[in-house]
Design a protein around this motif. Structure first.
Motif, PDB file in Angstrom:
ATOM      1  N   THR A   1       0.867  -1.175   0.000  1.00  0.00           N
ATOM      2  CA  THR A   1       0.000   0.000   0.000  1.00  0.00           C
ATOM      3  C   THR A   1       0.901   1.222   0.000  1.00  0.00           C
ATOM      4  OG1 THR A   1      -0.144  -0.055   2.409  1.00  0.00           O
ATOM      5  CG2 THR A   1      -1.922  -1.111   1.190  1.00  0.00           C
ATOM      6  N   TYR A   2       0.485   2.227  -0.686  1.00  0.00           N
ATOM      7  CA  TYR A   2       1.269   3.430  -0.824  1.00  0.00           C
ATOM      8  C   TYR A   2       0.580   4.562  -0.077  1.00  0.00           C
ATOM      9  CZ  TYR A   2       3.211   0.617  -4.571  1.00  0.00           C
ATOM     10  OH  TYR A   2       3.787  -0.404  -5.278  1.00  0.00           O
ATOM     11  N   ALA A   3       1.375   5.467   0.456  1.00  0.00           N
ATOM     12  CA  ALA A   3       0.846   6.603   1.208  1.00  0.00           C
ATOM     13  C   ALA A   3       1.038   7.887   0.407  1.00  0.00           C
ATOM     14  CB  ALA A   3       1.559   6.717   2.548  1.00  0.00           C
ATOM     15  N   LYS A   4       0.249   8.886   0.754  1.00  0.00           N
ATOM     16  CA  LYS A   4       0.390  10.197   0.104  1.00  0.00           C
ATOM     17  C   LYS A   4       1.826  10.674   0.294  1.00  0.00           C
ATOM     18  CE  LYS A   4      -1.280  14.849  -0.119  1.00  0.00           C
ATOM     19  NZ  LYS A   4      -2.365  15.755   0.066  1.00  0.00           N
ATOM     20  N   GLY A   5       2.431  11.121  -0.819  1.00  0.00           N
ATOM     21  CA  GLY A   5       3.793  11.615  -0.782  1.00  0.00           C
ATOM     22  C   GLY A   5       4.843  10.589  -1.169  1.00  0.00           C
ATOM     23  N   ASP A   6       4.473   9.300  -1.217  1.00  0.00           N
ATOM     24  CA  ASP A   6       5.432   8.278  -1.637  1.00  0.00           C
ATOM     25  C   ASP A   6       5.865   8.533  -3.078  1.00  0.00           C
ATOM     26  OD1 ASP A   6       5.435   6.893   0.746  1.00  0.00           O
ATOM     27  OD2 ASP A   6       4.141   5.268   0.035  1.00  0.00           O
ATOM     28  N   VAL A   7       7.129   8.283  -3.357  1.00  0.00           N
ATOM     29  CA  VAL A   7       7.650   8.398  -4.714  1.00  0.00           C
ATOM     30  C   VAL A   7       7.675   6.993  -5.294  1.00  0.00           C
ATOM     31  CG1 VAL A   7       9.613   9.075  -6.130  1.00  0.00           C
ATOM     32  CG2 VAL A   7       8.995  10.442  -4.140  1.00  0.00           C
ATOM     33  N   VAL A   8       7.070   6.846  -6.465  1.00  0.00           N
ATOM     34  CA  VAL A   8       6.918   5.524  -7.076  1.00  0.00           C
ATOM     35  C   VAL A   8       7.342   5.558  -8.542  1.00  0.00           C
ATOM     36  CG1 VAL A   8       5.011   4.844  -5.548  1.00  0.00           C
ATOM     37  CG2 VAL A   8       4.504   5.947  -7.720  1.00  0.00           C
ATOM     38  N   LEU A   9       7.658   4.384  -9.042  1.00  0.00           N
ATOM     39  CA  LEU A   9       7.882   4.186 -10.466  1.00  0.00           C
ATOM     40  C   LEU A   9       6.593   3.584 -11.010  1.00  0.00           C
ATOM     41  CD1 LEU A   9      10.242   4.498 -12.470  1.00  0.00           C
ATOM     42  CD2 LEU A   9      10.687   2.071 -12.141  1.00  0.00           C
ATOM     43  N   PHE A  10       6.082   4.120 -12.095  1.00  0.00           N
ATOM     44  CA  PHE A  10       4.825   3.664 -12.675  1.00  0.00           C
ATOM     45  C   PHE A  10       5.041   3.309 -14.132  1.00  0.00           C
ATOM     46  CE2 PHE A  10       1.336   5.087 -15.453  1.00  0.00           C
ATOM     47  CZ  PHE A  10       0.427   4.088 -15.177  1.00  0.00           C
TER      48      PHE A  10
ATOM     49  N   GLY B   1       6.589   9.107 -10.247  1.00  0.00           N
ATOM     50  CA  GLY B   1       5.465   9.910  -9.786  1.00  0.00           C
ATOM     51  C   GLY B   1       5.404   9.992  -8.278  1.00  0.00           C
ATOM     52  N   ARG B   2       4.589  10.916  -7.799  1.00  0.00           N
ATOM     53  CA  ARG B   2       4.344  11.081  -6.369  1.00  0.00           C
ATOM     54  C   ARG B   2       2.875  10.767  -6.105  1.00  0.00           C
ATOM     55  NH1 ARG B   2       5.863  16.007  -5.874  1.00  0.00           N
ATOM     56  NH2 ARG B   2       3.818  16.848  -6.323  1.00  0.00           N
ATOM     57  N   VAL B   3       2.616   9.953  -5.104  1.00  0.00           N
ATOM     58  CA  VAL B   3       1.242   9.582  -4.751  1.00  0.00           C
ATOM     59  C   VAL B   3       0.543  10.800  -4.160  1.00  0.00           C
ATOM     60  CG1 VAL B   3      -0.192   8.119  -3.285  1.00  0.00           C
ATOM     61  CG2 VAL B   3       1.871   7.174  -4.361  1.00  0.00           C
ATOM     62  N   GLU B   4      -0.601  11.146  -4.730  1.00  0.00           N
ATOM     63  CA  GLU B   4      -1.397  12.267  -4.234  1.00  0.00           C
ATOM     64  C   GLU B   4      -2.554  11.791  -3.352  1.00  0.00           C
ATOM     65  OE1 GLU B   4      -0.362  15.257  -4.479  1.00  0.00           O
ATOM     66  OE2 GLU B   4       1.223  14.810  -5.912  1.00  0.00           O
ATOM     67  N   ARG B   5      -3.166  10.674  -3.772  1.00  0.00           N
ATOM     68  CA  ARG B   5      -4.266  10.113  -2.982  1.00  0.00           C
ATOM     69  C   ARG B   5      -4.566   8.710  -3.466  1.00  0.00           C
ATOM     70  NH1 ARG B   5     -10.089  10.746  -4.498  1.00  0.00           N
ATOM     71  NH2 ARG B   5     -10.095  10.752  -6.745  1.00  0.00           N
ATOM     72  N   PHE B   6      -5.323   7.981  -2.665  1.00  0.00           N
ATOM     73  CA  PHE B   6      -5.803   6.668  -3.083  1.00  0.00           C
ATOM     74  C   PHE B   6      -7.289   6.601  -2.797  1.00  0.00           C
ATOM     75  CE2 PHE B   6      -4.331   6.259   1.244  1.00  0.00           C
ATOM     76  CZ  PHE B   6      -5.311   5.528   1.873  1.00  0.00           C
ATOM     77  N   TRP B   7      -7.959   5.759  -3.552  1.00  0.00           N
ATOM     78  CA  TRP B   7      -9.404   5.651  -3.438  1.00  0.00           C
ATOM     79  C   TRP B   7      -9.847   4.275  -3.910  1.00  0.00           C
ATOM     80  CZ3 TRP B   7     -11.581   5.354  -8.413  1.00  0.00           C
ATOM     81  CH2 TRP B   7     -10.750   5.756  -9.458  1.00  0.00           C
ATOM     82  N   THR B   8     -11.069   3.920  -3.572  1.00  0.00           N
ATOM     83  CA  THR B   8     -11.617   2.620  -3.949  1.00  0.00           C
ATOM     84  C   THR B   8     -12.604   2.798  -5.090  1.00  0.00           C
ATOM     85  OG1 THR B   8     -11.371   1.874  -1.671  1.00  0.00           O
ATOM     86  CG2 THR B   8     -12.823   0.583  -3.083  1.00  0.00           C
ATOM     87  N   HIS B   9     -12.400   2.039  -6.169  1.00  0.00           N
ATOM     88  CA  HIS B   9     -13.297   2.085  -7.322  1.00  0.00           C
ATOM     89  C   HIS B   9     -14.676   1.585  -6.884  1.00  0.00           C
ATOM     90  CE1 HIS B   9     -15.018   1.063 -11.239  1.00  0.00           C
ATOM     91  NE2 HIS B   9     -14.141   1.920 -11.737  1.00  0.00           N
ATOM     92  N   ALA B  10     -15.711   2.303  -7.251  1.00  0.00           N
ATOM     93  CA  ALA B  10     -17.066   1.988  -6.799  1.00  0.00           C
ATOM     94  C   ALA B  10     -17.554   0.621  -7.273  1.00  0.00           C
ATOM     95  CB  ALA B  10     -18.036   3.074  -7.266  1.00  0.00           C
ATOM     96  N   ASP B  11     -17.216   0.224  -8.498  1.00  0.00           N
ATOM     97  CA  ASP B  11     -17.703  -1.043  -9.035  1.00  0.00           C
ATOM     98  C   ASP B  11     -16.811  -2.232  -8.680  1.00  0.00           C
ATOM     99  OD1 ASP B  11     -19.879   0.261 -10.229  1.00  0.00           O
ATOM    100  OD2 ASP B  11     -18.736   0.641 -12.071  1.00  0.00           O
ATOM    101  N   THR B  12     -15.499  -2.081  -8.870  1.00  0.00           N
ATOM    102  CA  THR B  12     -14.588  -3.212  -8.677  1.00  0.00           C
ATOM    103  C   THR B  12     -14.089  -3.349  -7.251  1.00  0.00           C
ATOM    104  OG1 THR B  12     -12.610  -1.918  -9.199  1.00  0.00           O
ATOM    105  CG2 THR B  12     -13.760  -2.979 -11.050  1.00  0.00           C
ATOM    106  N   ARG B  13     -14.247  -2.301  -6.451  1.00  0.00           N
ATOM    107  CA  ARG B  13     -13.761  -2.254  -5.065  1.00  0.00           C
ATOM    108  C   ARG B  13     -12.236  -2.330  -4.996  1.00  0.00           C
ATOM    109  NH1 ARG B  13     -16.949   0.485  -2.962  1.00  0.00           N
ATOM    110  NH2 ARG B  13     -16.094  -0.008  -0.946  1.00  0.00           N
TER     111      ARG B  13
END
Length: 123
Positions: free
Chosen positions: A14-23, A40-52
């Motif tokens: 799981t990634y947190a806001k501010g983490d630096v990642v390779l995408f 990239g830098r993680v700005e936020r995470f969220w759950t997709h409404a249909d796929t969860r």
């Protein structure tokens, strides 16, 4: 004799806001197009409404471009220890600062200018 395929299983990250990642943009990658991998830098995470499924929104650092709904299967954390490796392994005992990487020299200059008591004691 049947051949067995080995699979590598990656632990769930799981990634947190501010983490630096390779995408990796998987579509561009499989189509052989350039520019498929970025930092990239993680700005936020969220759950997709249909796929969860948990998805991430990133800011591409090279162009400050927003990327939304990124699947974490195509992301890898870029640890600070890797980014700072050149500084951590700088040859501090070398008389020639040219032997050090520019990042190590910059770090030393910054800390010498601030307060020399933060540098390790020489034995």
């Amino acid at each position: 004799m049947p051949q067995h395929q080995t699979q590598t299983t990656r632990p769930k990250v799981t990634y947190a806001k501010g983490d630096v990642v390779l995408f990796r943009d998987v579509e561009r990658y499989w189509l052989g197009q350039p520019g498929h991998t970025f930092v990239g830098r993680v700005e936020r995470f969220w759950t997709h409404a249909d796929t969860r499924k948990v998805l991430y929104d990133l800011t591409e650092l090279s162009g400050n471009r927003a990327r939304a709904g990124i699947d974490p299967a195509y992301m890898r954390l870029l640890p600070a220890t890797d980014a700072m490796h050149d500084i951590d392994t700088a040859p501090l005992r070398e008389p020639d600062t040219g032997a050090m990487t520019p990042a190590a020299v910059a770090w030393l200059r910054q800390h010498l200018a601030q307060d020399s008591s933060t540098l390790p004691v020489r034995h």
